[in-house]
Write a protein that holds these residues in place. Sequence first.
Motif, PDB file in Angstrom:
ATOM      1  N   GLY A 195       0.848  -1.203   0.000  1.00 21.39           N
ATOM      2  CA  GLY A 195       0.000   0.000   0.000  1.00 21.39           C
ATOM      3  C   GLY A 195       0.877   1.243   0.000  1.00 21.39           C
ATOM      4  N   ALA A 196       1.972   1.172  -0.786  1.00 20.78           N
ATOM      5  CA  ALA A 196       3.040   2.182  -0.701  1.00 20.78           C
ATOM      6  C   ALA A 196       2.615   3.576  -1.132  1.00 20.78           C
ATOM      7  CB  ALA A 196       4.217   1.717  -1.541  1.00 20.78           C
ATOM      8  N   THR A 197       1.616   3.671  -2.017  1.00 18.83           N
ATOM      9  CA  THR A 197       1.241   5.000  -2.512  1.00 18.83           C
ATOM     10  C   THR A 197       0.086   5.606  -1.717  1.00 18.83           C
ATOM     11  OG1 THR A 197      -0.164   3.858  -4.124  1.00 18.83           O
ATOM     12  CG2 THR A 197       1.998   4.612  -4.908  1.00 18.83           C
ATOM     13  N   SER A 219      -2.000   6.793   1.971  1.00 21.99           N
ATOM     14  CA  SER A 219      -1.715   7.766   3.020  1.00 21.99           C
ATOM     15  C   SER A 219      -0.678   7.218   4.020  1.00 21.99           C
ATOM     16  CB  SER A 219      -3.052   8.098   3.702  1.00 21.99           C
ATOM     17  OG  SER A 219      -2.853   8.715   4.912  1.00 21.99           O
ATOM     18  N   ALA A 242       4.324  -2.542  -2.814  1.00 22.79           N
ATOM     19  CA  ALA A 242       3.178  -3.050  -3.584  1.00 22.79           C
ATOM     20  C   ALA A 242       2.020  -2.054  -3.556  1.00 22.79           C
ATOM     21  CB  ALA A 242       2.712  -4.396  -3.016  1.00 22.79           C
ATOM     22  N   VAL A 243       1.345  -1.952  -4.688  1.00 25.51           N
ATOM     23  CA  VAL A 243       0.125  -1.138  -4.798  1.00 25.51           C
ATOM     24  C   VAL A 243      -0.872  -1.911  -5.666  1.00 25.51           C
ATOM     25  CG1 VAL A 243       1.443   1.011  -4.693  1.00 25.51           C
ATOM     26  CG2 VAL A 243       0.804   0.097  -6.910  1.00 25.51           C
ATOM     27  N   ARG A 244      -2.104  -1.397  -5.737  1.00 24.38           N
ATOM     28  CA  ARG A 244      -3.087  -2.082  -6.570  1.00 24.38           C
ATOM     29  C   ARG A 244      -3.028  -1.608  -8.018  1.00 24.38           C
ATOM     30  NH1 ARG A 244      -8.893  -1.593  -4.437  1.00 24.38           N
ATOM     31  NH2 ARG A 244      -8.277   0.554  -4.690  1.00 24.38           N
ATOM     32  N   SER A 245      -3.098  -0.270  -8.234  1.00 24.02           N
ATOM     33  CA  SER A 245      -3.211   0.203  -9.623  1.00 24.02           C
ATOM     34  C   SER A 245      -2.251   1.341  -9.982  1.00 24.02           C
ATOM     35  CB  SER A 245      -4.645   0.667  -9.875  1.00 24.02           C
ATOM     36  OG  SER A 245      -4.991   1.619  -8.888  1.00 24.02           O
ATOM     37  N   ASN A 246      -1.653   1.979  -9.004  1.00 22.88           N
ATOM     38  CA  ASN A 246      -0.812   3.153  -9.297  1.00 22.88           C
ATOM     39  C   ASN A 246       0.602   2.713  -9.703  1.00 22.88           C
ATOM     40  OD1 ASN A 246       0.585   5.541  -9.362  1.00 22.88           O
ATOM     41  ND2 ASN A 246      -0.174   6.296  -7.394  1.00 22.88           N
ATOM     42  N   GLU A 273      -3.900  -6.679  -8.170  1.00 22.46           N
ATOM     43  CA  GLU A 273      -4.766  -7.094  -7.061  1.00 22.46           C
ATOM     44  C   GLU A 273      -4.030  -8.028  -6.091  1.00 22.46           C
ATOM     45  OE1 GLU A 273      -7.750  -6.153  -5.104  1.00 22.46           O
ATOM     46  OE2 GLU A 273      -7.837  -5.419  -7.162  1.00 22.46           O
ATOM     47  N   ALA A 317       0.415  -7.574  -3.260  1.00 21.10           N
ATOM     48  CA  ALA A 317       0.911  -7.583  -1.885  1.00 21.10           C
ATOM     49  C   ALA A 317       1.376  -8.988  -1.500  1.00 21.10           C
ATOM     50  CB  ALA A 317      -0.185  -7.084  -0.943  1.00 21.10           C
ATOM     51  N   VAL A 359      -5.968  -1.644   1.686  1.00 24.59           N
ATOM     52  CA  VAL A 359      -7.307  -1.387   2.210  1.00 24.59           C
ATOM     53  C   VAL A 359      -8.102  -2.695   2.269  1.00 24.59           C
ATOM     54  CG1 VAL A 359      -9.439  -0.100   1.828  1.00 24.59           C
ATOM     55  CG2 VAL A 359      -7.259   0.924   1.238  1.00 24.59           C
ATOM     56  N   MET A 410      -6.538  11.105   5.711  1.00 28.50           N
ATOM     57  CA  MET A 410      -6.439   9.652   5.519  1.00 28.50           C
ATOM     58  C   MET A 410      -7.066   9.279   4.179  1.00 28.50           C
ATOM     59  SD  MET A 410      -7.739   8.550   9.339  1.00 28.50           S
ATOM     60  CE  MET A 410      -9.344   9.314   9.271  1.00 28.50           C
TER      61      MET A 410
HETATM   62  N1  LIG Z   1      -4.583   6.869   6.762  1.00 26.23           N
HETATM   63  C1  LIG Z   1      -4.521   6.791   8.060  1.00 26.23           C
HETATM   64  O1  LIG Z   1      -4.179   7.758   8.744  1.00 26.23           O
HETATM   65  C2  LIG Z   1      -4.836   5.483   8.743  1.00 26.23           C
HETATM   66  C3  LIG Z   1      -4.769   5.437  10.144  1.00 26.23           C
HETATM   67  C4  LIG Z   1      -4.975   4.218  10.763  1.00 26.23           C
HETATM   68  C5  LIG Z   1      -5.267   3.076  10.027  1.00 26.23           C
HETATM   69  N2  LIG Z   1      -5.359   3.157   8.690  1.00 26.23           N
HETATM   70  C6  LIG Z   1      -5.661   1.945   7.925  1.00 26.23           C
HETATM   71  O2  LIG Z   1      -4.581   1.700   7.031  1.00 26.23           O
HETATM   72  C7  LIG Z   1      -5.077   1.136   5.821  1.00 26.23           C
HETATM   73  C8  LIG Z   1      -4.607   2.010   4.661  1.00 26.23           C
HETATM   74  O3  LIG Z   1      -5.225   3.271   4.791  1.00 26.23           O
HETATM   75  P1  LIG Z   1      -4.813   4.506   3.866  1.00 26.23           P
HETATM   76  O4  LIG Z   1      -5.541   5.658   4.444  1.00 26.23           O
HETATM   77  O5  LIG Z   1      -3.323   4.569   3.722  1.00 26.23           O
HETATM   78  O6  LIG Z   1      -5.459   4.054   2.478  1.00 26.23           O
HETATM   79  P2  LIG Z   1      -5.281   4.723   1.034  1.00 26.23           P
HETATM   80  O7  LIG Z   1      -4.705   6.091   1.159  1.00 26.23           O
HETATM   81  O8  LIG Z   1      -6.563   4.539   0.326  1.00 26.23           O
HETATM   82  O9  LIG Z   1      -4.135   3.814   0.334  1.00 26.23           O
HETATM   83  C9  LIG Z   1      -4.307   2.451   0.104  1.00 26.23           C
HETATM   84  C10 LIG Z   1      -3.039   1.876  -0.513  1.00 26.23           C
HETATM   85  O10 LIG Z   1      -3.206   0.458  -0.643  1.00 26.23           O
HETATM   86  C11 LIG Z   1      -3.011   0.088  -2.022  1.00 26.23           C
HETATM   87  N3  LIG Z   1      -3.868  -1.068  -2.293  1.00 26.23           N
HETATM   88  C12 LIG Z   1      -5.217  -1.147  -2.246  1.00 26.23           C
HETATM   89  N4  LIG Z   1      -5.625  -2.407  -2.550  1.00 26.23           N
HETATM   90  C13 LIG Z   1      -4.499  -3.124  -2.779  1.00 26.23           C
HETATM   91  C14 LIG Z   1      -4.235  -4.463  -3.160  1.00 26.23           C
HETATM   92  N5  LIG Z   1      -5.219  -5.337  -3.386  1.00 26.23           N
HETATM   93  N6  LIG Z   1      -2.953  -4.844  -3.296  1.00 26.23           N
HETATM   94  C15 LIG Z   1      -1.931  -3.982  -3.102  1.00 26.23           C
HETATM   95  N7  LIG Z   1      -2.113  -2.686  -2.760  1.00 26.23           N
HETATM   96  C16 LIG Z   1      -3.378  -2.267  -2.609  1.00 26.23           C
HETATM   97  C17 LIG Z   1      -3.370   1.321  -2.806  1.00 26.23           C
HETATM   98  O11 LIG Z   1      -2.790   1.250  -4.100  1.00 26.23           O
HETATM   99  P3  LIG Z   1      -3.436   2.112  -5.343  1.00 26.23           P
HETATM  100  O12 LIG Z   1      -3.169   3.544  -4.999  1.00 26.23           O
HETATM  101  O13 LIG Z   1      -2.680   1.643  -6.524  1.00 26.23           O
HETATM  102  O14 LIG Z   1      -4.901   1.780  -5.367  1.00 26.23           O
HETATM  103  C18 LIG Z   1      -2.732   2.401  -1.921  1.00 26.23           C
HETATM  104  O15 LIG Z   1      -1.337   2.406  -2.113  1.00 26.23           O
HETATM  105  C19 LIG Z   1      -6.597   1.054   5.974  1.00 26.23           C
HETATM  106  O16 LIG Z   1      -6.967  -0.226   6.412  1.00 26.23           O
HETATM  107  C20 LIG Z   1      -6.912   2.060   7.078  1.00 26.23           C
HETATM  108  O17 LIG Z   1      -8.051   1.704   7.831  1.00 26.23           O
HETATM  109  C21 LIG Z   1      -5.137   4.329   8.030  1.00 26.23           C
END
Ligand SMILES: NC(=O)c1ccc[n+]([C@@H]2O[C@H](COP(=O)([O-])OP(=O)(O)OC[C@H]3O[C@@H](n4cnc5c(N)ncnc54)[C@H](OP(=O)(O)O)[C@@H]3O)[C@@H](O)[C@H]2O)c1
Length: 362
Positions: A8-10, A12, A34-38, A57, A60, A77, A184
Amino acid sequence: MKKIIILGATGSIGTSACDIVRTHPDDFKVVALAVRSNRAGVEKLAAEFGAKAYCGEDSAARAVAENDADIVLVSTVGLSGLAPTLKAIEKGMDVALATKEVMVAAGELVTNLAREHGVKIIPVDSEHSAIFQCLQENCAINAHWNRCVRRLILTASGGPFLDGPNDLSGVTPAQALNHPRWKMGPKVTVDSSTMMNKGFEILEARWLFDVPADRIDVVVHPESVVHSLVEFEDGATLAQLSPPDMRVPIQYAFTWPERRPAVRAKLDLPALGALTFRAPDENRFPALKLVKEAAQAGGTRTAVLSAADEIAVDRFLKGEIKYTDIVPLVRAAVERAPEIACDSIARVLEADSWARSFAASH
Ligand SMILES: NC(=O)c1ccc[n+]([C@@H]2O[C@H](COP(=O)([O-])OP(=O)(O)OC[C@H]3O[C@@H](n4cnc5c(N)ncnc54)[C@H](OP(=O)(O)O)[C@@H]3O)[C@@H](O)[C@H]2O)c1
């Protein structure tokens, strides 16, 4: 130097994790991302860090299967984090876990497997990192922490709709995505606004810290400075405080059991003046009650809860359902789900898939 895989490198969390690696180049080496689509985004990061890039998909799980590291940061996610988490544990790699849905849907499986392999699941969520930090002096990681703990207290910012409007039926995606404290990804931001996120965190804490859900309370704390608290058997309560910046818990997950310096905003307590706390309004935020009921029912009900919520939030963001339809739709899925035991990954996926089709078609 610790080797790290970032899933989920790209996103938040992933972007903050990359920042931490940049500021501590002698402490950490990223080996895979690893990322899904970026694709462009992950390839740029891979070139910067000299790491392997994975996109798609199942990226990861492939990144974990094909690389070795000291820590795998799981920050994708939803349930996409489950297979790579299990694979990392089987390979004996510690997991820094941000993707709370992994614990919500399959906490029992994941924690049992981690104990079996002697692997540590280190929390990244700010609340769970706070609890983890409060527990350091008192208990050993992955042991039975609940012996000395009377109660865990998770703090909640209350989100954008804490004090209004009274009628939430007209809330738009833009309003729900406008979190007052944290920046987030979209899914977790909407979950924060309904307090479903806080419910998920109860379940996450239940498994991470081996404390029953009925000993985990939520208190609303709009300033988001106290990230959570632990009340011990002897009447002492410890809290962890820091400015609302996810790089603090992510870095701690990477450096634990040590700490490293960081140039960040410091807490200015006199400037803050007062920190306030209040009980959550469970009528306004029915997700909390629903999560407690699902936890009580056990089995794969919490996997259903998580999957149905993912679809409901997605449908709300696409304009297909109203904001106030999200929690009732998830409740309907939880109440009508078939009884399935949570004893294997196949059962979790079966429940997940049932919930997705239910939530997509009701
Ligand atoms: N953001 C926060 O402050 C925060 C705080 C606490 C907990 N969390 C938890 O942390 C997780 C991530 O949150 P986020 O806010 O960082 O989400 P986000 O900004 O939507 O980023 C999600 C990342 O995961 C990648 N991804 C999604 N599906 C994937 C797959 N099947 N295989 C590989 N990579 C995949 C996305 O790639 P693409 O961009 O290519 O789609 C993107 O890099 C969530 O479960 C959230 O509840 C987040």
